[in-house]
Structure formats: structure tokens, C-alpha cells
Write an enzyme that holds these catalytic residues in place. Structure first.
Site, mmCIF file in Angstrom:
data_model
loop_
_atom_site.group_PDB
_atom_site.id
_atom_site.type_symbol
_atom_site.label_atom_id
_atom_site.label_comp_id
_atom_site.label_asym_id
_atom_site.label_seq_id
_atom_site.Cartn_x
_atom_site.Cartn_y
_atom_site.Cartn_z
ATOM 1 C CB ALA A 74 -18.684 -29.488 -11.536
ATOM 2 C CD GLU A 92 -23.351 -27.524 -1.101
ATOM 3 O OE1 GLU A 92 -22.890 -27.861 -2.212
ATOM 4 O OE2 GLU A 92 -22.679 -26.917 -0.223
ATOM 5 C CB ALA A 94 -23.656 -16.490 -10.713
ATOM 6 C CB CYS A 106 -18.247 -15.138 -12.349
ATOM 7 S SG CYS A 106 -17.118 -16.524 -12.560
ATOM 8 C CB VAL A 151 -19.581 -36.440 1.288
ATOM 9 C CG1 VAL A 151 -18.839 -37.745 1.071
ATOM 10 C CG2 VAL A 151 -20.989 -36.510 0.695
ATOM 11 C CG ASP A 191 -13.528 -24.128 -9.329
ATOM 12 O OD1 ASP A 191 -13.539 -24.202 -10.576
ATOM 13 O OD2 ASP A 191 -13.966 -23.151 -8.696
ATOM 14 C CE1 TYR A 221 -13.183 -1.926 -43.090
ATOM 15 C CE2 TYR A 221 -13.479 -2.710 -45.332
ATOM 16 C CZ TYR A 221 -13.325 -1.673 -44.438
ATOM 17 O OH TYR A 221 -13.316 -0.376 -44.889
#
Lengths: 480, 480
Positions: free
Chosen positions: A13, A34, A42, A44, A81, A311, A455
Site C-alpha cells: 500500500a 519504514e 511478496a 504471498c 514512526v 492490511d 464452451y
């Protein structure tokens, strides 16, 4: 500069917002704090790294600090922070070097993410016991699994890695028996990963079926698949605690005959995550669903000039129209990007979430979307009707056709599709996007039944499993 | 009985209608006339039978005559309906035995299907030259390809098969070099099938890229795939004719230096199909798009009590709202079923078509939906804007991630999605259903960009290729 866009947190984010803002408003100063050393990784992908499908940890990084720098973003790692003063529009920052500084902001984005929950027990201080919510944990797990002499340090080839922790875990004897606590998607993916690494794997899940959010039909198919692949699955088996002094020795859980202990030399706890909101303690910010920071359609919090995304933040659910907390990757990237555009002068909604998710369990694939659980649907004001069908993934005569279970949930009064799941071994997961699209378009089940889906014998029978499910659910709705 | 439901044609549309009517109105007499011996066969499965993926022709039958009988349907094979008197509500029927009879109807469904077009040339009478629009042709092709001593007659294990034709083809020397005329989906599937049978395959296509209806991006990827798999693809190569007296000897086509002839001992012509409407000649029935029988939203023709469904009938296009002719399997099944319900007293719309289609070419998959061709879009009153992106099918770090090309077409004024295609080797085809759903919901491209599609590294990157394409197309729309 007087009016910087300040971002707290340099993952999906945060960096999406920072990048978008710089692109849209090249003159605006953008500062990203940070607290750690890792950025833009990543999450995930960690189970697949541990499984060994991915050779180097660096493959999991999408942006390097220098690439962030090239975008004109002032990235400051090792800067935590610790406070926000929404009246003064300033944040207080503590550096890894021990300094404290103040930073003013024009707009502030809180993108502090989440952290692993451990439930009633704690893994800290116990060798061989892990949660999986950081790259350092992934590197440590990978090192712990390997035989000391076989471990390749080049696996953790990122300078940010906690090398001491990796080395310590690499030096321990390799485990043989693993317990995974929690049968959500991280638990499922870890089960596959650890079987792939040759371990004897035991998966503990509190409730009656795995992947609770995906519904029973998915849980049952996935449990069967795990069992066939050698995982010992224990459902209705809440874990009481991790046993051991320095190193993990066992898992205590509620078995059929009361509390039992399974000896293990490895445990991974994946019982969910919780939002990191502590930064805003004392500011009076509104919290919402899941204890996350409440945000509106533009990602704004209740504090002026303060946004939240990812999150740590709530979002609007596409089905209920209500606030929800669903920590997922696309949500974080999308919301960050939208906030970046908004603070650059182009107000952009963060978008609704349908809580679409997909998971792979060995050769089984599953997806889910919307409201599946009947209680949750009722709580949202719906009268849910649900049907599950099993249909072929391809024309019956075409090799590889496989039983695919589709569950659809509709609201009885309106016939509106409100949720669904798909599970099967043949291209089942990606089919969930069709339901997600139908759901976001507020389609009714009769409308779903009339969809002109593709299909072709290698990919779908004449009546796609989704159409079969819609037909059956329509029958149930008509019968009422 | 005074009021039977009479159906002409015992394939997808006809038998779907007959079955549905019997189920909904068990007391109503239902008579199905079929001029040939075959019923309810899977036309789309024939290339895979020829390829050898399907062991027995009987695997391609979905309903046997006795199963139709069990449903209470009066099925009469070898009965050709040769005339309709819409004033008297009767049809005239000629039987294979040479008799002529009259049958009155309360409702009549014309489900006569289509037949292969052969363009400017004809395959009749030339050994080794075939069209592929009947099970007898599939059986004959299968027999022709085999070495006489190696052919297994049990492959064509259906009593309806034209055994004499099969035996004659089986006795001919096996071909070595095949020409396929027409690079539509049947041509592509036949190319794969014939390579699988060990033939040297040459594919001729009139226009500049294969699979014209799928757009250039798909055509190019599929051409590359065919070439890599050993097919000689000739685009911009209209075929002038088949050369040979008794047996095919060559293909004459417009090459770079004028008319060339390629020696071949096998040819399959698949340049499209045309609707069988001759039965209604002289009745004054309205014909529509593609020369097919014009039908309304309930499948009604312009004649009272006469319906049409399937490959012989028009349908309403979901994007244009106008009449279209798209002979596809789901359309036929769905329309037949709806007509069956309607004549049973439950008026049911046949549903719109989005001309969704998917195709497999060796390891490449593709899907298409809606309006892709710019001229067709303009003709329908849109101002088309089109973008094609190449994006990964999975997270970049996950093994098997493959370049996936997504083309999206939108209307400039409204931003509405009006068409799209997807091509790639990794689960690309089934993704088209997401676009079909978005298109049928009249979504705009900004709405598509905000879809909450599933993210899981083995199946999709954070930004699904569809979302990436929507993002790029939105940029193009904004730039105007």
C-alpha cells in the site's frame, strides 16, 4: 518543502501510494518511513520460497531501494514512526541509530500493515516455532528445515535479511515432524511446502473444516487432497499451546479424549493476522471492523489529512455495502494507488472489496468470493439460499475433465448472488473471477444462469459448472 | 393427439427443447423428426476424436435413442421434414423407406442446424477431401488417416455410422501431407489433431491472421504456436481449388508469385458453416443475419407457432442489442431449452449471446467475446478504442508464469466494454468468462479496472492481466 506526502510503511500500500503520487504530481515531495529494512516484498510468495519452488529470496522483491529512489521517493528505512499529532500535522520518528525527529506532512498515509496473530499462545523464544509474517521468518524457516551441512546461504540473498537469525536456525538439526497451527490459506500453503521439503506434516484446525472462509465444500475437497498427499489433518482440534523449554518439543491440543500432546520438532503458527493500528493510539482515530483503521471510499480516516490503506485499514464490501476488514494483496495495492492519486490532486475511490481469494493445495485449486457463511449473510441482512453442485470442468469425453464443486449463495427475496466458491483440480481457482464479476455487477442468479460463458471441450462443457450451479440454485429459489 | 410439439432436428437445440417440454408438461406429446440416423452428438468433440484423444466414437454421444425414448419423446429417425404449411399447422415428412406423411403441430421448432460451407470449391466426389460437419465425416477421416492394416473398426462403434464409407476410406493408403483450408477454430483444432496423427500439415487462411474473429493478438500467438509445433501456416493465401480427379492430389492457392499448387493427399475444408433454412422456403418466413431464420427473444419466428433455435436461427447480441447469427453450442442448447419451457407454458427468453468462444491450439489457449473488429464495432454504432497488453499469468516469481495477451475494446463515448480477447499458454481461455460477465453486465472499463479479482501467486499476479489491460485502456480513454 512545506507540504510533503508522508507515508508510514514501505510495502504494497505504502509504495503504491508513493509511486502513484510521484507520477501524478512530480513536484510533490514524498517521504516514506519504514521501521525495518525490508521493503516491497511478496508476502504471498513466502510459502513457495520455503517449498523450494523459488530459488532465491531476492526473487520475492518487487522494488529495490534504489528503484524507489529512482522514482524520486525519499525512502528512509530504519525509521519508525512512533507518534502522530493530527493537530500539528506532524509525525515523530525514531531512527535505528537512536535519534528522534519530527516530520510535518500535508497528507499522511498510514500503511503499517498487519502482524501475525498467535492466538492464546506465543512462539517467541522457542526454537523451531515460527509465525510466517516477515521475510526474516521465511528465511529462518527455510534455514531451520535444512540439514546444517546442506543449507545454502545464497538462498537468503538479500542484504536486509537478519543473517544472525538465519545462521542460528541453519545450525540446528533439521526437523522431521512439523505441526501447522491453523488451516487457513497460509496453513494450507505451508502444508504443501513442508511436504515438499520431506517433512511429516500435521495440520491443526480449530473448526470443523479447513479454509473456514471458503465454506464446507472447499474445506472437504482440500482436506481430502491434503490427506492423500500425506498430511495428517486434524479438524475440530484447537491447539492449547506449544510445548518445550528452549526448542519446541510438542503441540498440546484438544483431541477426542481430552488434551493430547503430539511430539514435534517444528511448528508454524498461522491463525490469522491483526491490523497494526498502535501508531494512532491516542489520536482519537475511529477504528472499525476487525479493529482496523476506519476509512471511507477515498481511504480517508476520521483524522484530517490522514489516510490509511492496506492490511491496517477497513474497506467497503461490494455485497453488503458495509465496512469490512479483509487483509489481501490486491486490496492493499489498489487502495495505496488510489490514495496516491487522490493526494496528487485526482480524487480516486479505493474501490470496493468482494473478498475474492484463491488458494492452491497440491493439485487442488479453490476460490471464494462474497458471503458464503449463512450466519454472516444473515447478519448482513440477507436471507441466504445456498446450493452446491458437482460438475465436470471439461466436456465429459475430453481427457482431464475433473469434478468441480461450485457453491452459490443468493438472497432469497431478491435472487441476488451474494457469494460463492469453486473447488477442483482443473483450472478451478481462476473461474472465481467470473463469480466476482457477477457479484460486483449485482447480478441475480437468473442473470448468472443466462451468461454466455465460453464452451470448448478442453476448457468447459456446454454448461459450465457455474451455469449448472446457477440452474440448480434457481430451482431452489423457485421452489420457495 | 391434437396439439403435439413437433421438433425438426435431433441435435443440441432440438433435443434440449423436446426434453425440457416433456419435463415441464409431461402430458404433452412431443415428436422429433430427424432426417438422418445420428442424434445428440458432440460436434465440437470430433477433432479430438480424430486426434486420438478419444478412443471411441460412442464417447461423443450424449443421448442414445433409447434414452430419448425413456424421456417420453417420440423420436423418429430417418424422417425428413420437407415442407411446412403454417396456415394448416402441418409438416410434410418423407421417410427413409419412401413414404410420405403429414403431421399436425401445435407448436413447431425448426432446429435444422447448419452445414459446412465449402466456399468456391466442392469436396464431393474427391477421395481424401473432406468437410467436418458430421459424425460420418469424422469417422471417415479417422479411417482415411490410418494405415489400412492398422485401422481399428471399433473406433467407429456407433450403429448409426456409415460403415461403407468408413470401410472405403480405411482401405485407401494412408496420407502423408494434409492441407487444411480455413484457419478458424475448426481448422486450428484439426491442425493439432493431424499433427498428433503424424501428418505433415499445411494450414491455409484467406486473411492476414488466423482466427479472424479473435483479433490479431490471438491470431499471431496461435500462428507462432502452430509453427513451433510443425504446422506450415500460410496466411493471406486464399485457396482456389482442390486438384485431383478421383483422389485429391493438390491444393491450388494464391501464393506470393500467383497461383501455386501444393501436392497433398489429404484435405479438410473448414471455412465456416451456413444455416439450414431450406425447409421454410416458400413459407414467407423472415430471414435475418447470416441468412438464418429470424427469431425474437423467445425464439419465435415470423410464422405463428413456429420457433427456431440453434445453428439455423438468429439471436440477440448482448452488446449491440441487435440480431446476430453465431452458431455455437451453448447458444443452441440454451435456446432449445428455453423454447421447450415456453411451449410447455413457462415463457422463457432464449437469452442473449455475447459470441463468447474459446479455442485450444496445442499448448496455447485463447478466448474471445463481444466486438473485437473495429469495422464491426463501428457498424454497430460504437467508436471503438482498443488496447492490447502482455502481462504475466501468475506472480513473476512463481514457476509457470507465462505471457498473457489481453485485448480490450471499449466505446470511446461511454467507456463501456464492448469486446475482448485473451491468449496465452497458462489458463488463458477460461479467463474470457470474466470478460463475458463484465460485458453482459454492461460494465465500463473503469468498473472492470476496479474488479476485485482473485490474487494468488500460482494463478494470478496481484494485478491480473485483465486489470492491467483495463488500466491501460482507461489511460487511452482519458487521453482523448
Amino acid at each position: 518543502m512545506s507540504d510533503p506526502f508522508v507515508v508510514v510503511g514501505a510495502d504494497a500500500a505504502g509504495l503504491s501510494a508513493a509511486s502513484k503520487c510521484r507520477r501524478e504530481a512530480p513536484d510533490r515531495e514524498v517521504v516514506v518511513f519504514e521501521k525495518g529494512r525490508w521493503i516491497s516484498y511478496a508476502y504471498c510468495g513466502m510459502p513457495y520460497f520455503i517449498e523450494g519452488l523459488i530459488e532465491r529470496m531476492s526473487n520475492l522483491l518487487s522494488l529495490s531501494p534504489s528503484e524507489v529512489d529512482e522514482r524520486g521517493i525519499d525512502l528512509r528505512r530504519g525509521h519508525e514512526v512512533v507518534g502522530v499529532d493530527p493537530d500539528a500535522n506532524t509525525v515523530t520518528v525514531e531512527t535505528a541509530a537512536g535519534d528522534t525527529l519530527e516530520q510535518s506532512y500535508g497528507d499522511l498515509l498510514v500503511a503499517t500493515g498487519g502482524r501475525a496473530s498467535t492466538g492464546a499462545f506465543d512462539v517467541r523464544g522457542l526454537d523451531g516455532a515460527f509465525t510466517l509474517h516477515s521475510m526474516d521468518a521465511a528465511a529462518a524457516i527455510d534455514a531451520y528445515i535444512a540439514e546444517p551441512e546442506a543449507y545454502d546461504p545464497a538462498r537468503a540473498d538479500v542484504s536486509a535479511v537478519d543473517r544472525e537469525r538465519v545462521d542460528r536456525n541453519a545450525s540446528m538439526p533439521a526437523p522431521e515432524t512439523a505441526a501447522i497451527v491453523g488451516g487457513g490459506y497460509v496453513g494450507i500453503e505451508m502444508a504443501e511446502a513442508l511436504v515438499g521439503r520431506g517433512l511429516d506434516v500435521h495440520l491443526f484446525h480449530r473448526s470443523g473444516h479447513l479454509l473456514s472462509d471458503f465454506g464446507e465444500a472447499v474445506g472437504e475437497r482440500v482436506e481430502t487432497e491434503l490427506t492423500e498427499k500425506g498430511v495428517t489433518v486434524r479438524t475440530d482440534a484447537p491447539v492449547d499451546g506449544l510445548v518445550g523449554d528452549d526448542r519446541i518439543e510438542g503441540i498440546a491440543f484438544d483431541g477426542a479424549d481430552g488434551v493430547e500432546t503430539l511430539p514435534v520438532d517444528f511448528a508454524v503458527v498461522g491463525v490469522g493476522i491483526q491490523p497494526n493500528t498502535e501508531l494512532l493510539n491516542g489520536t482519537g482515530v475511529d477504528l472499525g471492523a476487525g479493529g482496523a483503521i476506519r476509512t471511507d471510499e477515498y481511504g480517508r480516516t476520521s483524522l484530517p489529512d490522514v489516510y490509511a490503506a492496506g492490511d491496517c485499514a477497513t474497506a467497503i464490501h461490494a455485497v453488503t455495502g458495509e465496512e469490512a476488514w479483509m487483509p489481501l494483496g490486491l486490496t492493499a495495492n489498489r487502495a495505496g494507488r488510489a490514495v496516491g492519486a487522490t493526494v496528487a490532486g485526482d480524487p480516486s475511490p479505493v474501490g470496493e472489496i468482494a473478498s475474492t481469494a484463491a488458494v492452491k493445495a497440491f493439485d487442488m485449486e479453490a476460490g471464494r468470493v462474497g458471503l458464503i457463511d449463512a450466519a454472516a449473510a444473515r447478519e448482513a441482512g440477507f436471507d441466504p439460499v445456498r446450493e452446491t453442485v458437482t460438475a465436470g470442468s471439461r466436456s465429459g469425453y475430453y481427457p482431464g475433465a475433473a469434478p468441480t464443486d461450485v457453491t452459490l449463495v443468493a438472497d432469497r427475496d431478491t435472487g441476488r448472488l451474494i457469494g460463492g466458491s469453486i473447488v477442483g483440480p482443473d483450472r478451478a481457482a481462476i473461474r472465481i473471477d467470473t463469480l466476482a464479476t457477477a457479484l460486483e455487477a449485482d447480478m441475480t442468479v437468473p442473470e448468472v444462469e443466462r451468461l454466455d460463458l465460453a464452451y470448448a471441450p478442453p476448457f468447459s462443457p456446454v454448461w459450465d459448472p457455474i451455469l449448472v450451479a446457477a440452474k440448480v440454485l434457481n430451482g431452489a429459489l423457485d421452489d420457495d
